[in-house]
Enzyme design. Structure first.
Site, PDB file in Angstrom:
ATOM      1  N   GLU A   1       0.850  -1.193   0.000  1.00 48.62           N
ATOM      2  CA  GLU A   1       0.000   0.000   0.000  1.00 48.62           C
ATOM      3  C   GLU A   1       0.880   1.234   0.000  1.00 48.62           C
ATOM      4  OE1 GLU A   1      -2.861  -0.190   3.139  1.00 48.62           O
ATOM      5  OE2 GLU A   1      -3.789  -2.021   2.402  1.00 48.62           O
TER       6      GLU A   1
ATOM      7  N   HIS B   1      -8.716  10.236   3.989  1.00 52.90           N
ATOM      8  CA  HIS B   1      -8.521   9.165   3.021  1.00 52.90           C
ATOM      9  C   HIS B   1      -8.762   9.742   1.630  1.00 52.90           C
ATOM     10  CE1 HIS B   1      -8.685   5.367   0.928  1.00 52.90           C
ATOM     11  NE2 HIS B   1      -8.292   4.757   2.027  1.00 52.90           N
TER      12      HIS B   1
ATOM     13  N   ARG C   1      -0.657   9.175   2.035  1.00 56.93           N
ATOM     14  CA  ARG C   1      -2.044   9.629   1.903  1.00 56.93           C
ATOM     15  C   ARG C   1      -2.196  11.141   1.950  1.00 56.93           C
ATOM     16  NH1 ARG C   1      -5.177   5.078   5.613  1.00 56.93           N
ATOM     17  NH2 ARG C   1      -5.001   3.402   4.085  1.00 56.93           N
TER      18      ARG C   1
ATOM     19  N   HIS D   1     -10.582  10.230   7.792  1.00 57.01           N
ATOM     20  CA  HIS D   1     -10.401   8.782   7.895  1.00 57.01           C
ATOM     21  C   HIS D   1      -9.740   8.347   9.195  1.00 57.01           C
ATOM     22  CE1 HIS D   1      -9.892   4.676   6.635  1.00 57.01           C
ATOM     23  NE2 HIS D   1      -8.583   4.759   6.608  1.00 57.01           N
TER      24      HIS D   1
ATOM     25  N   ARG E   1      -0.094   8.854   9.281  1.00 61.10           N
ATOM     26  CA  ARG E   1      -0.039   7.402   9.467  1.00 61.10           C
ATOM     27  C   ARG E   1       0.345   6.696   8.172  1.00 61.10           C
ATOM     28  NH1 ARG E   1      -4.132   3.061   8.813  1.00 61.10           N
ATOM     29  NH2 ARG E   1      -5.436   4.670   7.877  1.00 61.10           N
TER      30      ARG E   1
END
Length: 564
Positions: free
Chosen positions: A128, A258, A307, A368, A403
């Site tokens: 990811e 997100h 992100r 998110h 994160r």
């Protein structure tokens, strides 16, 4: 500035119980803590706002990151995490995460979690955003959280009849109970919690649970915003409850949006369907209205950039095109593969009239994950004796300013085990004993639930993916006026009930968030200031806050590593 409330107005407790440790929350962090505590203490109480299966974990699609491949190393995982955290991670905490992570995942396997495997029986690992290795384990393609919750709940079900553990579902912790204040007038150590049974719990109304320690695992602050991927129960309870009880909170300004949440129109509210980052990990593209891959050339990792980078770029692209969304393109990926790899997402999109293999999927950023929370050390201890925090409700320093994908479930596992060990040892050694609660002085006024949409709009407009001083200053002032109105107007008395307690928590969380974001005059990770677009080395510090004896927010710069 109007003072923050120090407790929530509530009926007096109609019942009392005693336990060794209270665990608040039923996501991966709370359930793991409860299971590990039960091996070490006589009495554990688990409190959850819904059913055991309703925690945020069940919604996780992507997976758990851990260095499980023989060619991968914890050191490489650490490096990826530090890069994503943009200089604000606690390296000590990240080292704990990545070194203890593989063992924690294997323990989860022993507890019955069934992750996806390949033809050789080995775990299937994927990649990811922000990871340079395939290190994400997943289950059911995109149903990892649901599988983890199922495995842990089966374990809890096995001990339901054990007299040493009690589970109260459909219950909300209204406030923490505290002992006599210190010499400066701050609340004393934590000694339990007041609990309201919402509807179908095992007791009625409000009660008092006395305990030697309390572990907050209440999840995030999603409902502070107009739109979020979080469940309805994520109303910032842990942060607000901890703050009222005297604990320090930190990194509150860092909110991860997100990048790819299904766009459902400007009036969409509540929990929105997210399209997992793993979809881009498997090769999906992001396109603008002209059909161009706008992430190419923006970042070396293109669609798999961290992100915050992807979200910020999408916001800029939408502003430039005067559009409400961009598009996720999976059309070049094989239909059977998409259905097999992402069954939950496939079904969700189908419910909204979209064919994942045929249609462009309209997406836009939505709240998110919250990197901030109750400030803790490496054992989950807060600054308030007897109070622990884990998972998204905590600020362990693992995530820093942003994160890294799939590190949150791992954090829940690793630090839950550490908190359980520490709390049990403290109870066994008599360091944490049962103290007598006293009533806290200060305001206790509530904000009515009818104000929630206005508060969410203020947070969205003031502290969204891209902020500036004017928007934040306006948000701080508007939130202060809301708190002042219901603190000072005798005619504005609000009936104490669940929706009002949650809304008051939302107002508190939004107020701290906006004030912290206003103070941090730079852009870093999940905190992007249009008026301060650069990262400032002088701000490579953790911004922490707690309430002073008068209920005013007292901000301070804290070290990144707070150690043991």
């Amino acid at each position: 500035m109007t003072a923050f409330v120090r407790s929530l107005a509530a009926p007096p407790p109609g019942w009392t119980i005693e336990t060794d440790v209270i665990v608040v929350g039923s996501g991966i962090a709370g359930l793991t803590t409860a299971l590990d505590l039960r091996e070490r203490v006589d009495r554990v109480l688990v409190v959850t706002k819904g059913e055991l299966s309703s925690g945020s974990t069940v919604w996780a699609q992507g997976g758990i990151a851990a260095a499980l491949d023989p060619e991968d190393t914890p050191e490489e995982h650490l490096e990826d995490t530090l890069v994503a955290g943009v200089g604000l991670c606690s390296e000590e905490a990240v080292r704990v995460l990545v070194t203890e992570g593989p063992h924690s995942v294997r323990k989860l396997l022993r507890r019955g979690a069934q992750f996806d495997t390949g033809p050789d029986g080995g775990l299937t690992l994927t990649r990811e955003g922000g990871h340079h290795r395939d290190r994400i384990v997943h289950a059911g393609g995109d149903a990892t959280g649901a599988e983890i919750s199922r495995a842990l709940i089966e374990q809890l079900e096995a001990v339901r009849n054990d007299p040493g553990i009690e589970v109260i579902e459909h219950a909300m912790v209204v406030d923490l109970l505290t002992a006599a204040p210190d010499a400066d007038g701050r609340p004393g150590p934590i000694c339990g919690a007041t609990i309201h049974i919402i509807g179908e719990g095992s007791r009625d109304g409000v009660g008092a649970a006395l305990a030697k320690a309390v572990v907050m695992a209440t999840g995030g602050i999603g409902q502070v915003f107009r739109s979020s991927t979080n469940p309805a129960s994520s109303t910032g309870d842990g942060l607000a409850v901890g703050l009222r009880a005297g604990a320090a909170v930190a990194d509150v300004e860092y909110v991860q949006f997100h990048p790819t949440v299904l766009w459902q129109g400007a009036n969409a509210r509540g929990q929105l369907p997210l399209i997992s980052e793993a979809v881009r990990g498997e090769g999906a593209y992001l396109l603008n209205g002209a059909g161009e891959r706008f992430m190419v050339g923006t970042h070396p990792m293109a669609e798999l950039a961290p992100r915050d980078v992807v979200s910020r770029t999408i916001v800029e692209e939408m502003r430039e095109e005067e559009s409400d969304s961009v598009f996720l393109d999976c059309r070049h990926l094989e239909r059977d593969f998409l259905k097999r790899r992402f069954p939950s997402i496939w079904a969700s999109l189908k419910e909204h009239g979209l064919d994942m293999a045929h249609d462009l999927i309209p997406v836009a950023p939505a709240q998110h994950f919250h990197s901030g929370g109750i400030l803790t050390d490496l054992h989950g201890r807060s600054t308030q004796r007897g109070l622990y925090a884990i998972g998204e409700a905590a600020c362990t320093g693992v995530h820093g300013a942003n994160r890294l994908a799939s590190n949150s479930l791992l954090e829940g596992l690793v630090f839950a085990r550490r908190a359980a060990r520490d709390a049990a040892a403290m109870v066994a050694d008599g360091v944490l004993g049962q103290l007598e609660p006293v009533e806290r002085s200060g305001e206790s006024a509530l904000v009515p639930a009818t104000m929630r949409p206005r508060v969410q709009a203020i947070a969205h407009e003031g502290a969204g993916p891209v902020r500036d001083g004017d928007s934040l200053d306006d948000a701080v002032a508007r939130l202060d006026r809301i708190r002042a109105r219901f603190h000072t107007d005798p005619a504005a008395e609000v009936v104490p009930q669940t929706a009002e307690w949650e809304t008051t928590n939302i107002v508190a969380a939004a107020s701290v968030l906006c004030q912290a974001a206003l103070l941090r005059e730079e852009s870093r990770g999940g905190h992007q200031r249009a008026d301060f677009p650069d990262t400032d080395p002088e701000w490579a510090v953790r911004l922490a806050a707690r309430l002073d004896p008068d209920g005013e927010l007292d901000f301070m710069k804290a070290p990144l590593d707070i150690g043991e």
